[in-house]
Design a protein around this motif. Sequence first.
Motif, PDB file in Angstrom:
ATOM      1  N   LYS A  72       1.042  -1.169   0.192  1.00 60.14           N
ATOM      2  CA  LYS A  72       0.144   0.064   0.163  1.00 60.14           C
ATOM      3  C   LYS A  72       0.870   1.035   0.114  1.00 60.14           C
ATOM      4  CE  LYS A  72      -3.301   0.138   2.907  1.00 60.14           C
ATOM      5  NZ  LYS A  72      -4.200   0.335   4.271  1.00 60.14           N
ATOM      6  N   VAL A  73       0.510   2.255  -0.920  1.00 62.53           N
ATOM      7  CA  VAL A  73       1.011   3.554  -0.937  1.00 62.53           C
ATOM      8  C   VAL A  73      -0.010   4.590  -0.215  1.00 62.53           C
ATOM      9  CG1 VAL A  73       2.504   3.093  -2.751  1.00 62.53           C
ATOM     10  CG2 VAL A  73       0.369   3.956  -3.113  1.00 62.53           C
ATOM     11  N   GLY A  74       0.432   5.504   0.631  1.00 61.03           N
ATOM     12  CA  GLY A  74      -0.332   6.363   1.192  1.00 61.03           C
ATOM     13  C   GLY A  74      -1.236   7.321   0.177  1.00 61.03           C
ATOM     14  N   PHE A  75      -0.313   7.831  -0.752  1.00 58.26           N
ATOM     15  CA  PHE A  75      -1.017   8.569  -1.908  1.00 58.26           C
ATOM     16  C   PHE A  75      -0.647   8.290  -3.416  1.00 58.26           C
ATOM     17  CE2 PHE A  75      -0.316  10.917   1.922  1.00 58.26           C
ATOM     18  CZ  PHE A  75      -1.511  11.523   2.364  1.00 58.26           C
ATOM     19  N   LEU A  76      -1.482   8.690  -4.242  1.00 56.20           N
ATOM     20  CA  LEU A  76      -1.162   8.338  -5.633  1.00 56.20           C
ATOM     21  C   LEU A  76       0.343   8.826  -6.076  1.00 56.20           C
ATOM     22  CD1 LEU A  76      -4.327   8.836  -7.718  1.00 56.20           C
ATOM     23  CD2 LEU A  76      -3.339   6.757  -7.157  1.00 56.20           C
ATOM     24  N   GLU A  77       0.652   9.964  -5.364  1.00 54.68           N
ATOM     25  CA  GLU A  77       2.022  10.451  -5.656  1.00 54.68           C
ATOM     26  C   GLU A  77       3.055   9.800  -4.987  1.00 54.68           C
ATOM     27  OE1 GLU A  77      -0.564  12.083  -4.288  1.00 54.68           O
ATOM     28  OE2 GLU A  77      -1.133  13.792  -5.571  1.00 54.68           O
ATOM     29  N   ASP A  78       2.750   8.737  -4.371  1.00 54.26           N
ATOM     30  CA  ASP A  78       3.905   7.893  -3.787  1.00 54.26           C
ATOM     31  C   ASP A  78       4.139   6.601  -4.885  1.00 54.26           C
ATOM     32  OD1 ASP A  78       3.990   9.392  -1.564  1.00 54.26           O
ATOM     33  OD2 ASP A  78       2.543   8.173  -0.576  1.00 54.26           O
ATOM     34  N   ILE A  79       3.456   6.535  -5.823  1.00 55.50           N
ATOM     35  CA  ILE A  79       3.746   5.225  -6.677  1.00 55.50           C
ATOM     36  C   ILE A  79       4.974   5.784  -7.556  1.00 55.50           C
ATOM     37  CG2 ILE A  79       2.687   4.187  -8.760  1.00 55.50           C
ATOM     38  CD1 ILE A  79      -0.348   5.108  -7.675  1.00 55.50           C
ATOM     39  N   ASN A  80       6.040   4.890  -7.766  1.00 55.79           N
ATOM     40  CA  ASN A  80       7.085   4.823  -8.264  1.00 55.79           C
ATOM     41  C   ASN A  80       7.138   3.627  -9.046  1.00 55.79           C
ATOM     42  OD1 ASN A  80      10.360   4.202  -7.640  1.00 55.79           O
ATOM     43  ND2 ASN A  80       9.915   5.874  -8.917  1.00 55.79           N
ATOM     44  N   HIS A  81       7.714   3.778 -10.380  1.00 58.33           N
ATOM     45  CA  HIS A  81       7.811   2.704 -11.399  1.00 58.33           C
ATOM     46  C   HIS A  81       9.323   2.572 -11.400  1.00 58.33           C
ATOM     47  CE1 HIS A  81       3.610   2.703 -12.504  1.00 58.33           C
ATOM     48  NE2 HIS A  81       3.790   4.089 -13.113  1.00 58.33           N
ATOM     49  N   GLN A  82       9.895   1.470 -11.030  1.00 64.34           N
ATOM     50  CA  GLN A  82      11.388   1.391 -11.186  1.00 64.34           C
ATOM     51  C   GLN A  82      11.498  -0.193 -11.981  1.00 64.34           C
ATOM     52  OE1 GLN A  82      12.947   0.824  -7.447  1.00 64.34           O
ATOM     53  NE2 GLN A  82      12.213   2.425  -6.545  1.00 64.34           N
ATOM     54  N   GLY A  83      12.528   0.170 -12.957  1.00 67.09           N
ATOM     55  CA  GLY A  83      13.064  -1.161 -13.672  1.00 67.09           C
ATOM     56  C   GLY A  83      14.032  -1.985 -13.148  1.00 67.09           C
ATOM     57  N   GLU A  84      14.418  -2.884 -13.841  1.00 68.07           N
ATOM     58  CA  GLU A  84      15.272  -3.858 -13.531  1.00 68.07           C
ATOM     59  C   GLU A  84      16.753  -3.125 -13.071  1.00 68.07           C
ATOM     60  OE1 GLU A  84      17.794  -7.793 -15.096  1.00 68.07           O
ATOM     61  OE2 GLU A  84      15.919  -7.131 -16.167  1.00 68.07           O
ATOM     62  N   ARG A  85      17.291  -3.646 -11.984  1.00 68.06           N
ATOM     63  CA  ARG A  85      18.482  -2.962 -11.534  1.00 68.06           C
ATOM     64  C   ARG A  85      19.571  -3.835 -11.794  1.00 68.06           C
ATOM     65  NH1 ARG A  85      17.607   0.319  -6.286  1.00 68.06           N
ATOM     66  NH2 ARG A  85      15.369   0.282  -6.176  1.00 68.06           N
ATOM     67  N   ALA A 109       2.931  10.555 -10.717  1.00 64.85           N
ATOM     68  CA  ALA A 109       1.898  11.497 -10.155  1.00 64.85           C
ATOM     69  C   ALA A 109       2.647  12.844  -9.541  1.00 64.85           C
ATOM     70  CB  ALA A 109       0.941  10.656  -9.417  1.00 64.85           C
ATOM     71  N   LEU A 110       3.732  12.703  -9.456  1.00 70.28           N
ATOM     72  CA  LEU A 110       4.647  13.767  -8.531  1.00 70.28           C
ATOM     73  C   LEU A 110       4.098  15.033  -9.277  1.00 70.28           C
ATOM     74  CD1 LEU A 110       6.785  13.744  -6.573  1.00 70.28           C
ATOM     75  CD2 LEU A 110       8.343  13.863  -8.234  1.00 70.28           C
ATOM     76  N   ASP A 111       3.960  15.951  -8.399  1.00 75.07           N
ATOM     77  CA  ASP A 111       3.516  17.330  -8.734  1.00 75.07           C
ATOM     78  C   ASP A 111       4.595  18.325  -8.811  1.00 75.07           C
ATOM     79  OD1 ASP A 111       1.668  19.389  -9.240  1.00 75.07           O
ATOM     80  OD2 ASP A 111       1.349  19.895  -7.112  1.00 75.07           O
ATOM     81  N   ASP A 112       5.494  18.062  -9.959  1.00 75.47           N
ATOM     82  CA  ASP A 112       6.570  19.239 -10.294  1.00 75.47           C
ATOM     83  C   ASP A 112       6.674  18.840 -11.762  1.00 75.47           C
ATOM     84  OD1 ASP A 112       8.093  16.870 -11.108  1.00 75.47           O
ATOM     85  OD2 ASP A 112       9.399  17.077  -9.254  1.00 75.47           O
ATOM     86  N   GLU A 113       7.594  19.775 -12.383  1.00 78.48           N
ATOM     87  CA  GLU A 113       8.046  19.947 -13.734  1.00 78.48           C
ATOM     88  C   GLU A 113       8.291  18.830 -14.357  1.00 78.48           C
ATOM     89  OE1 GLU A 113      11.817  20.876 -11.647  1.00 78.48           O
ATOM     90  OE2 GLU A 113       9.609  21.447 -11.395  1.00 78.48           O
ATOM     91  N   ASP A 114       8.733  17.665 -13.571  1.00 77.96           N
ATOM     92  CA  ASP A 114       9.274  16.380 -14.256  1.00 77.96           C
ATOM     93  C   ASP A 114       8.352  15.126 -14.283  1.00 77.96           C
ATOM     94  OD1 ASP A 114      11.689  17.682 -14.831  1.00 77.96           O
ATOM     95  OD2 ASP A 114      12.564  17.079 -12.997  1.00 77.96           O
ATOM     96  N   ARG A 115       7.124  15.652 -13.923  1.00 80.87           N
ATOM     97  CA  ARG A 115       5.895  14.761 -13.618  1.00 80.87           C
ATOM     98  C   ARG A 115       5.725  13.833 -14.956  1.00 80.87           C
ATOM     99  NH1 ARG A 115      -0.123  16.146 -12.413  1.00 80.87           N
ATOM    100  NH2 ARG A 115      -1.002  13.970 -12.276  1.00 80.87           N
ATOM    101  N   GLY A 116       6.063  12.576 -14.496  1.00 80.96           N
ATOM    102  CA  GLY A 116       5.754  11.402 -15.556  1.00 80.96           C
ATOM    103  C   GLY A 116       7.032  10.985 -16.368  1.00 80.96           C
TER     104      GLY A 116
END
Length: 183
Positions: A72-85, A109-116
């Motif tokens: 579970k994430v607290g907010f949609l803004e906490d969703i982070n997609h990550q690829g293979e390391r 969903a981060l609220d800044d100029e680099d959103r998405g």
Amino acid sequence: MATGQQVAQPPADVPVPYTVTAAGLAAVAPAVRPGYRLVPVLVGRSTEPGTVAWVECPDWCIVHSPDRPTDKVGFLEDINHQGERAAMNFVPSRGDRVPVEVYLSQWPALDDEDRGQTYLAVDLDYEVCSYGRTAALSLADQMVAFAADVTRLAETLPDDSPTATVRSQADEALRRVREGGGR
């Protein structure tokens, strides 16, 4: 998400994702961009059961599964997609290993100029730096040049003695890699 918790499933004839309206279940069929898939993410406060939100997830993401929500994430803004390391470890003579990892990352969903925007995340001993395409390619060029310097300097060292009784940790690690074993 608690172990064994299941995602509430709509009736078989209702396409996923769906939403509840005054009239009951109604299909919400957003178009998914090429290179993405819809995945369930459990969103909500830790004291609440949470709500399943369906979000677009890039195909390269290894965090989210279309079959079940992730933790579970607290907010949609906490969703982070990550690829293979991809990782490399430095083992100093004293102390813990110093990991260096690189992977693709995106905060949709981060609220800044680099959103998405997707970027290369470089995690050096748990400090993460973000690089766009141009900066990431420049970093890669610098790493290739650095690797050439390391190779040039290493080649000036005397040969390792096969009968030496004391081997450095790095020599031992290299021996294992060259023999095809990890341990």
